[in-house]
Design a protein around this motif. Structure first.
Motif, PDB file in Angstrom:
ATOM      1  N   LEU A 281      23.062   8.205   1.730  1.00  0.00           N
ATOM      2  CA  LEU A 281      21.604   8.104   1.633  1.00  0.00           C
ATOM      3  C   LEU A 281      21.157   8.152   0.167  1.00  0.00           C
ATOM      4  CD1 LEU A 281      18.929   8.168   3.442  1.00  0.00           C
ATOM      5  CD2 LEU A 281      18.873  10.602   2.842  1.00  0.00           C
ATOM      6  N   LEU A 282      21.699   9.096  -0.596  1.00  0.00           N
ATOM      7  CA  LEU A 282      21.313   9.224  -1.997  1.00  0.00           C
ATOM      8  C   LEU A 282      21.729   8.019  -2.829  1.00  0.00           C
ATOM      9  CD1 LEU A 282      22.070  13.008  -2.675  1.00  0.00           C
ATOM     10  CD2 LEU A 282      19.859  11.932  -2.242  1.00  0.00           C
ATOM     11  N   ARG A 283      22.765   7.327  -2.417  1.00  0.00           N
ATOM     12  CA  ARG A 283      23.239   6.159  -3.166  1.00  0.00           C
ATOM     13  C   ARG A 283      22.406   4.902  -2.894  1.00  0.00           C
ATOM     14  NH1 ARG A 283      28.117   7.355  -5.468  1.00  0.00           N
ATOM     15  NH2 ARG A 283      29.158   9.204  -4.596  1.00  0.00           N
ATOM     16  N   HIS A 284      21.791   4.824  -1.721  1.00  0.00           N
ATOM     17  CA  HIS A 284      21.124   3.580  -1.325  1.00  0.00           C
ATOM     18  C   HIS A 284      19.650   3.750  -0.978  1.00  0.00           C
ATOM     19  CE1 HIS A 284      24.993   1.427  -1.061  1.00  0.00           C
ATOM     20  NE2 HIS A 284      25.478   2.570  -0.603  1.00  0.00           N
ATOM     21  N   PHE A 285      19.114   4.921  -1.213  1.00  0.00           N
ATOM     22  CA  PHE A 285      17.734   5.228  -0.824  1.00  0.00           C
ATOM     23  C   PHE A 285      17.127   6.100  -1.908  1.00  0.00           C
ATOM     24  CE2 PHE A 285      14.868   8.285   1.378  1.00  0.00           C
ATOM     25  CZ  PHE A 285      13.954   7.394   1.942  1.00  0.00           C
ATOM     26  N   SER A 286      15.889   5.815  -2.313  1.00  0.00           N
ATOM     27  CA  SER A 286      15.239   6.609  -3.353  1.00  0.00           C
ATOM     28  C   SER A 286      14.637   7.869  -2.745  1.00  0.00           C
ATOM     29  CB  SER A 286      14.149   5.802  -4.063  1.00  0.00           C
ATOM     30  OG  SER A 286      13.489   6.633  -5.014  1.00  0.00           O
ATOM     31  N   LEU A 287      15.369   8.960  -2.842  1.00  0.00           N
ATOM     32  CA  LEU A 287      14.850  10.217  -2.312  1.00  0.00           C
ATOM     33  C   LEU A 287      13.614  10.655  -3.092  1.00  0.00           C
ATOM     34  CD1 LEU A 287      15.041  12.580  -0.370  1.00  0.00           C
ATOM     35  CD2 LEU A 287      16.675  13.672  -1.923  1.00  0.00           C
ATOM     36  N   ASP A 288      13.586  10.384  -4.384  1.00  0.00           N
ATOM     37  CA  ASP A 288      12.426  10.782  -5.184  1.00  0.00           C
ATOM     38  C   ASP A 288      11.165  10.056  -4.723  1.00  0.00           C
ATOM     39  OD1 ASP A 288      13.832  12.596  -6.774  1.00  0.00           O
ATOM     40  OD2 ASP A 288      14.469  11.029  -8.158  1.00  0.00           O
ATOM     41  N   ASP A 289      11.271   8.762  -4.411  1.00  0.00           N
ATOM     42  CA  ASP A 289      10.107   8.036  -3.883  1.00  0.00           C
ATOM     43  C   ASP A 289       9.672   8.609  -2.539  1.00  0.00           C
ATOM     44  OD1 ASP A 289      10.161   6.414  -6.093  1.00  0.00           O
ATOM     45  OD2 ASP A 289      11.014   4.665  -5.076  1.00  0.00           O
ATOM     46  N   HIS A 290      10.654   8.960  -1.711  1.00  0.00           N
ATOM     47  CA  HIS A 290      10.347   9.542  -0.400  1.00  0.00           C
ATOM     48  C   HIS A 290       9.660  10.900  -0.568  1.00  0.00           C
ATOM     49  CE1 HIS A 290      10.693  10.532   3.817  1.00  0.00           C
ATOM     50  NE2 HIS A 290      11.384  11.615   3.520  1.00  0.00           N
ATOM     51  N   ILE A 291      10.123  11.715  -1.510  1.00  0.00           N
ATOM     52  CA  ILE A 291       9.505  13.014  -1.761  1.00  0.00           C
ATOM     53  C   ILE A 291       8.056  12.832  -2.196  1.00  0.00           C
ATOM     54  CG2 ILE A 291       9.522  14.999  -3.335  1.00  0.00           C
ATOM     55  CD1 ILE A 291      12.596  14.900  -3.177  1.00  0.00           C
ATOM     56  N   GLN A 292       7.777  11.791  -2.967  1.00  0.00           N
ATOM     57  CA  GLN A 292       6.409  11.542  -3.385  1.00  0.00           C
ATOM     58  C   GLN A 292       5.508  11.216  -2.185  1.00  0.00           C
ATOM     59  OE1 GLN A 292       4.954  12.251  -6.124  1.00  0.00           O
ATOM     60  NE2 GLN A 292       2.994  11.482  -5.372  1.00  0.00           N
ATOM     61  N   VAL A 293       6.052  10.481  -1.221  1.00  0.00           N
ATOM     62  CA  VAL A 293       5.301  10.204   0.011  1.00  0.00           C
ATOM     63  C   VAL A 293       4.989  11.507   0.746  1.00  0.00           C
ATOM     64  CG1 VAL A 293       5.442   9.127   2.294  1.00  0.00           C
ATOM     65  CG2 VAL A 293       6.222   7.874   0.274  1.00  0.00           C
ATOM     66  N   ILE A 294       5.997  12.397   0.828  1.00  0.00           N
ATOM     67  CA  ILE A 294       5.810  13.689   1.492  1.00  0.00           C
ATOM     68  C   ILE A 294       4.741  14.505   0.765  1.00  0.00           C
ATOM     69  CG2 ILE A 294       6.922  15.897   2.010  1.00  0.00           C
ATOM     70  CD1 ILE A 294       9.520  14.346   2.426  1.00  0.00           C
ATOM     71  N   ARG A 295       4.836  14.554  -0.558  1.00  0.00           N
ATOM     72  CA  ARG A 295       3.864  15.323  -1.335  1.00  0.00           C
ATOM     73  C   ARG A 295       2.437  14.866  -1.050  1.00  0.00           C
ATOM     74  NH1 ARG A 295       6.994  14.616  -7.100  1.00  0.00           N
ATOM     75  NH2 ARG A 295       8.365  16.451  -6.998  1.00  0.00           N
ATOM     76  N   GLN A 296       2.232  13.552  -1.061  1.00  0.00           N
ATOM     77  CA  GLN A 296       0.889  13.009  -0.839  1.00  0.00           C
ATOM     78  C   GLN A 296       0.390  13.351   0.557  1.00  0.00           C
ATOM     79  OE1 GLN A 296      -1.127  11.256  -3.150  1.00  0.00           O
ATOM     80  NE2 GLN A 296      -2.624  11.758  -1.552  1.00  0.00           N
ATOM     81  N   ALA A 297       1.246  13.139   1.549  1.00  0.00           N
ATOM     82  CA  ALA A 297       0.842  13.396   2.933  1.00  0.00           C
ATOM     83  C   ALA A 297       0.541  14.878   3.157  1.00  0.00           C
ATOM     84  CB  ALA A 297       1.935  12.921   3.893  1.00  0.00           C
ATOM     85  N   TYR A 298       1.408  15.751   2.670  1.00  0.00           N
ATOM     86  CA  TYR A 298       1.211  17.178   2.894  1.00  0.00           C
ATOM     87  C   TYR A 298       0.013  17.702   2.094  1.00  0.00           C
ATOM     88  CZ  TYR A 298       5.779  17.321   5.227  1.00  0.00           C
ATOM     89  OH  TYR A 298       6.834  17.114   6.090  1.00  0.00           O
ATOM     90  N   GLY A 299      -0.188  17.155   0.894  1.00  0.00           N
ATOM     91  CA  GLY A 299      -1.355  17.551   0.118  1.00  0.00           C
ATOM     92  C   GLY A 299      -2.644  17.189   0.828  1.00  0.00           C
ATOM     93  N   ASP A 300      -2.686  16.002   1.441  1.00  0.00           N
ATOM     94  CA  ASP A 300      -3.868  15.582   2.201  1.00  0.00           C
ATOM     95  C   ASP A 300      -4.093  16.497   3.403  1.00  0.00           C
ATOM     96  OD1 ASP A 300      -4.184  13.507   0.424  1.00  0.00           O
ATOM     97  OD2 ASP A 300      -3.353  11.968   1.751  1.00  0.00           O
ATOM     98  N   ARG A 301      -3.017  16.866   4.089  1.00  0.00           N
ATOM     99  CA  ARG A 301      -3.152  17.712   5.271  1.00  0.00           C
ATOM    100  C   ARG A 301      -3.596  19.118   4.888  1.00  0.00           C
ATOM    101  NH1 ARG A 301       1.818  15.515   9.165  1.00  0.00           N
ATOM    102  NH2 ARG A 301       1.489  13.323   8.613  1.00  0.00           N
TER     103      ARG A 301
END
Length: 398
Positions: A281-301
């Motif tokens: 997953l770490l080799r083929h997927f941007s975990l940092d981009d995914h974490i940014q999505v989580i941050r935005q969603a959780y901040g809104d909630r």
């Protein structure tokens, strides 16, 4: 046959959070109780593709693995840790079944029954379970919005001579607090002056709502792994998915080596299949981009929950706006018992966790933890409305 249980297991207490979750099963209860990440944000397709790559790589993917963990994943984690100022080598790291196991293993290798561990007050419920099960004496240190009060910590170190200090300095569970830089450096100084190791638990550190904010770990402030006083643990449960049950610990080689020996007696190694999947997953997927999505969603909630609570017009219900993490900590009016409030709330099909469960001693019974990551929109609005109805009924009786 009537079984006789050991003194060890007799010390076990059921998790208040798990007991509450049982109450919600099969019912239309809106739960703010569990520390659950949002299921709709899980990177399901990316995890599935990563697992497929693992299975295509050969039969040995299903073989036993190293106790210390899958080496390629440890190497990748060392790179990620370095990005946070934590410079470690793979032999200064061990993979665990969630960060919960790391807490247990560190306790096993550093502590004896009757030893003293200092904790924030309140603190993470499951850590208290580990310490109590191990027969430790847990001594709470007074804490405020900036973290553990250093003068009080020093007083208790002198008085009790603890073997360990356990802290969650960034978006702590249950309070969501962030320690100030002064408190972080102050505890490190005490650790070195009195020779007491620190266990830094950091499951939520990546979930910061201000991407420009800097909350350095105690481990990074100390600046070394081998020979250092800080042991650090974190997990993929909040950033990828809890079902993978993969965490890690970093610290001095001799401690990590002892943890590996203790782990061999427990489970030989954590799931190598899950670790290989995370490596892919770490080799083929941007975990940092995914974490940014989580941050935005959780901040809104979090903002939605705050707004809904503020609209109730309570003058004597207080909280501090979380800067990250998953929880909002409520201080209810003096004299109100949150456990009794929970029983009334469940009757209205909403649940939360009474704060008393998180205290090592002298619990503040008028406190409550609400999770804001699992619900959103109309469902959150309905849940807060039900919670407010239960609380208003209590307040009307005063």
């Amino acid at each position: 046959m009537e079984y006789r249980f050991s003194n060890y297991v007799e010390r076990l207490q059921s998790s208040a959070v798990r007991d509450i979750l049982k109450l919600t099963q099969g019912k239309e209860i809106i739960s703010f109780a569990g520390g659950l990440p949002a299921e709709e944000l899980f990177p399901i397709d990316a995890v599935r593709e990563a697992a497929d790559r693992v299975f295509r790589s050969g039969k040995n993917t299903l073989q036993y693995g190293l106790t210390e963990g899958f080496m390629p994943l440890r190497e990748q984690l060392c790179v990620r840790m370095a990005q946070k100022g934590m410079h470690v080598q793979p032999d200064e790291m061990i993979m665990t079944t969630g960060s919960q196991q790391a807490i247990d293993l560190i306790t096993r290798v550093l502590m004896e029954p009757g030893d003293i561990v200092l904790v924030e007050n309140p603190t993470y419920l499951a850590s208290l379970q580990v310490f109590n099960l191990s027969g430790l004496d847990v001594v709470p240190v007074a804490s405020d919005k900036d973290g553990m009060i250093i003068a009080e910590a020093e007083r208790l170190i002198k008085q009790h001579k603890p073997r360990l200090i356990y802290v969650v300095p960034t978006f702590g569970n249950p309070t969501g607090r962030v320690w100030s830089m002064e408190r972080r450096k102050g505890l490190l100084e005490l650790s070195h002056r009195y020779g007491v190791p620190i266990l830094e638990d950091d499951p939520y550190g990546d979930i910061k709502f201000d991407v420009n904010a800097d909350y350095p770990t105690l481990f990074s402030l100390e600046g070394k792994a081998d020979g250092g006083n800080v042991l650090y643990t974190s997990t993929f449960s909040k950033t990828v998915a809890p079902a993978l049950r993969t965490g890690w610990a970093i610290g001095s080689r001799n401690v990590i080596s002892m943890m590996a020996k203790a782990k061999q007696a427990a489970d030989l190694h954590s799931s190598s299949l899950d670790q290989q999947t995370l490596d892919q997953l770490l080799r083929h997927f941007s975990l940092d981009d995914h974490i940014q999505v989580i941050r935005q969603a959780y901040g809104d909630r979090m903002q939605q929950m705050q707004k809904l609570l503020s609209q109730q017009g309570w003058s004597d219900v207080k909280w501090i706006e979380p800067k990250g993490g998953m929880f909002l900590w409520l201080e209810l009016p003096e004299g109100l018992d949150a456990e009794a409030l929970l029983r009334a709330a469940v009757m209205k099909n909403v649940a939360f966790v009474p704060g008393s469960s998180f205290y090592a001693a002298e619990p503040a019974r008028n406190t409550a933890r609400l999770n804001f990551t699992y619900t959103q929109g109309e469902r959150m609005a309905t849940g807060i409305s039900r919670f407010a109805e239960a609380l208003n009924e209590f307040l009307a009786r005063r």
